[in-house]
Design an enzyme around this catalytic site. Structure first.
Site, PDB file in Angstrom:
ATOM      1  N   CYS A  76       0.796  -1.237   0.000  1.00 26.75           N
ATOM      2  CA  CYS A  76       0.000   0.000   0.000  1.00 26.75           C
ATOM      3  C   CYS A  76       0.829   1.290   0.000  1.00 26.75           C
ATOM      4  CB  CYS A  76      -0.998   0.030   1.147  1.00 26.75           C
ATOM      5  SG  CYS A  76      -1.117  -1.463   2.112  1.00 26.75           S
TER       6      CYS A  76
ATOM      7  N   LYS B  90     -13.038  -3.400   7.584  1.00 25.87           N
ATOM      8  CA  LYS B  90     -12.891  -4.245   6.408  1.00 25.87           C
ATOM      9  C   LYS B  90     -13.933  -5.351   6.352  1.00 25.87           C
ATOM     10  CE  LYS B  90      -9.255  -6.803   8.787  1.00 25.87           C
ATOM     11  NZ  LYS B  90      -8.476  -7.982   8.568  1.00 25.87           N
TER      12      LYS B  90
ATOM     13  N   GLN C 249       0.727 -11.406  -2.416  1.00 29.01           N
ATOM     14  CA  GLN C 249      -0.724 -11.280  -2.279  1.00 29.01           C
ATOM     15  C   GLN C 249      -1.270 -10.896  -3.640  1.00 29.01           C
ATOM     16  OE1 GLN C 249      -2.118  -8.771   0.901  1.00 29.01           O
ATOM     17  NE2 GLN C 249      -1.734 -10.387   2.371  1.00 29.01           N
TER      18      GLN C 249
ATOM     19  N   HIS D   7      -8.219  -1.031   0.000  1.00 29.81           N
ATOM     20  CA  HIS D   7      -7.234  -2.113  -0.088  1.00 29.81           C
ATOM     21  C   HIS D   7      -8.025  -3.393  -0.306  1.00 29.81           C
ATOM     22  CE1 HIS D   7      -4.221   0.287   2.377  1.00 29.81           C
ATOM     23  NE2 HIS D   7      -5.355   0.876   2.703  1.00 29.81           N
TER      24      HIS D   7
HETATM   25 ZN   LIG Z   1      -3.073  -2.267   1.140  1.00 31.62          ZN
END
Ligand SMILES: [Zn+2]
Ligand SMILES: [Zn+2]
Length: 601
Positions: free
Chosen positions: A296, A430, A343, A476
């Site tokens: 990020c 999230k 990821q 994200h």
């Molecule tokens: Zn992120």
């Protein structure tokens, strides 16, 4: 990025299981009594109830411990200890609680150095102890009234392990004995069956048997090396995520594995996450660098490289860069917890009114992915813990606003979810996708997170319709999370028998005799030319042995070729889990397998 789940032990004392946990904790005391009978000089550590059972830590005397702290007692001694526990359970031993002064407690435990250490840390004037027969423990309870309440058929000692006193590797290594305990014998048997199933599908074992990845002491713990076969599966996982990303407008970028500490100081990770990052030393500068544990902060710098207008938004970036986290070696386990991984990561920079459609698009492809991987799932709505605001970045009002917005999205899209307080990321709430595997175990995979904070910290801007400077919002998101960890989940879910499109080797062509080797090779070449991962097995083994080996290797299709097939220009098809499918032309077979791969079957 995902929040790290720490915790040395799974100590869970859930109120709804209070009675089971009371039995478990009482058994740990009875086990301590039994060990004391066998080794009167034993020194006691602690003995809590844990999920499905209990343990007790012992410092065993010299007759039980060998040279240099090497344990002399082993799993082979467990039946003996179990027998001693059963004898005690039959005796109707009462658990009696007493409140005594600190001075009295110190006298009582004078020759128990670990208990003395615990007493030192205890506050208050009175200390609670529990007595059962000739054994007394520092303990707040609760306990059963009598050993009669414990079903002697519903417990089992499972293993012996080393455990540092108080979980600190500077302290002495004690001997921990683990046990399982349930209310009924059936529950214990069901659980043992589940454990057996889990062992059978343990990805570490499958990874070895199917030759997918290896670990090397010279390379280091938590740093797997993927073989060509293992990497082939990873490539399929990554390519599918790449396809899904493209379908919702994410553009792939590539970013470096390390960056200056400065970047993480701005993002806040330096302050909150420093211990979990690998520090990198340069020969030429004094500046601190870190291997990155997430993408990020770097992605904000791609955004910040240009002046952005509202017309440019949303800006969607995907990245499969390597990530590194400095996990304790003792907490690493196969591919489920690694020090190096990737990821299927992505970040979306958008205007407030774009949050809903962007979340919705990601949710859609996540659902598509789970369908292709044949996994059930539910959504966990992860909120901050308002009682612990210091764990998070940003203001209370921002948190409340963003949590409300996410809940609206879940409700509007009619998504089943459950709330989890305290599971949020440090910068925002999230949605986590919790997948359920074929034996009911849950794995956290995907995540979609809202972040009002990082764009502010990096001073990101865009010019809105009225020509005013605004701060974008950052989303994200990951689809399956880490492809490496997901490989472990898939292996366990499918017991290694991956769907055809994921299988590293899709077809073996097996000649009946040595005279059919050339035909087998020709067929394999033809399949490879069609993009099918095929191998001709022309080594000197018998057909029967090759078929058995192909089944063990979980090869989806075995094609057997002999005189009959050469003459008729066919192949005899054996499908994994479905047996003989009869002879067919190679073109027909190619059609079938290509469709299966395309449909992700
Ligand atoms: Zn992120
Ligand atoms: Zn206790």
């Amino acid at each position: 990025m995902q929040k790290k789940q720490k915790g040395i032990e799974n100590i869970r004392l859930r109120s709804k299981e209070a009675s089971a946990d009371t039995v478990r904790h009482s058994l740990s005391h009875i086990m301590a009594m039994a060990v004391k009978k066998l080794y009167p000089e034993v020194k006691f550590g602690i003995g809590p109830a844990i999920e499905n059972g209990f343990y007790y830590d012992f410092d065993l005397p010299a007759e039980a411990s060998g040279e240099g702290g090497q344990l002399k007692i082993s799993d082979a001694d467990l039946p003996k200890i179990e027998k001693a526990i059963r004898e005690l359970l039959e005796q109707d031993i009462k658990f009696i609680r007493k409140q005594i002064t600190k001075a009295q407690t110190k006298r009582m435990f004078a020759n128990q150095p670990y208990k003395m250490e615990l007493i030192k840390d205890l506050g208050g004037r009175k200390i609670s102890i529990f007595q059962s027969g000739d054994f007394t423990d520092l303990c707040a309870g609760p306990h059963v009234k009598s050993t009669r309440e414990i079903n002697p058929k519903a417990f089992k000692l499972t293993k012996i392990a080393g455990a540092y006193w108080r979980g600190d590797e500077k302290n002495k290594m004690l001997t921990r004995i683990y046990g399982l305990a349930f209310a009924t014998e059936k529950e214990l048997k069901d659980y043992l069956f589940m454990i057996g199933e889990a062992e059978k599908r343990d990805h570490r074992k499958l990874g070895k048997d199917l030759d997918l990845f290896v670990f090397s002491d010279l390379v280091g713990p938590g740093l797997p090396l993927y073989t060509h076969k293992g990497f082939t599966i990873l490539k399929e996982i990554v390519n599918f995520s790449r396809e899904l990303n493209q379908s919702i407008g994410y553009q792939e970028v590539h970013t470096p594995n390390m960056n200056k500490a400065e970047l993480f100081k701005v993002s806040g990770h330096y302050e909150k996450y420093k211990e979990d990052m690998f520090r990198v030393v340069s020969n030429y500068t004094q500046e601190e660098y870190f291997l990155k544990p997430m993408n990020c902060p770097q992605h904000t710098q791609i955004y910040a490289s240009k002046m952005r207008s509202y017309k440019d938004l949303p800006i969607r970036i995907a990245d499969f860069a390597n990530l590194y986290r400095d996990e304790r070696p003792g907490e690493l386990s196969g591919l489920t917890r690694l020090r190096a991984f990737r990821q299927d990561d992505g970040h979306c920079f958008c205007a407030p009114e774009q949050i809903k459609p962007e979340f919705k698009a990601v949710l859609k492809v996540v659902q598509q992915a789970m369908k292709a991987y044949k996994m059930n799932y539910k959504i966990r709505f992860s909120l901050w813990d308002p009682k612990n605001p210091q764990k998070y970045l940003g203001e209370k009002t921002v948190w409340e606003k963003s949590q409300k917005l996410l809940e609206e999205i879940l409700i509007e899209n009619k998504i089943d979810y459950f709330k989890a307080v305290g599971e949020a990321a440090i910068y925002g709430p999230k949605m986590d996708l919790i997948a359920k595997d074929s034996i009911g175990r849950e794995w956290q995979l995907s995540t979609i997170q809202l972040d009002f904070i990082m764009p502010q910290r990096f001073g990101l801007k865009y010019i809105d319709e009225k020509g005013k400077e605004k701060t974008p919002i950052m989303i994200h998101r990951a689809l399956v999370g880490s492809p490496e960890r997901f490989l472990a989940v898939l292996l366990e879910h499918h017991i290694g028998a991956l769907p055809v499109w994921l299988s590293p080797v899709q077809v073996w062509v097996i000649p009946v005799g040595s005279s059919h080797g050339r035909y087998a090779q020709k067929i394999a070449e033809q399949l490879k030319a069609e993009g099918i991962r095929a191998e001709a097995k022309t080594d000197a083994e018998t057909v029967g042995k090759k078929i058995r080996e192909g089944e063990m290797q979980k090869i989806p299709y075995l094609l057997i070729v002999g005189d009959k097939e050469i003459k008729a220009k066919t192949v005899a098809v054996r499908k994994r889990g479905a047996g003989d499918k009869g002879a067919m032309s190679i073109d027909k077979f190619i059609g079938i397998i290509k469709k299966e791969v395309a449909d992700k079957k």
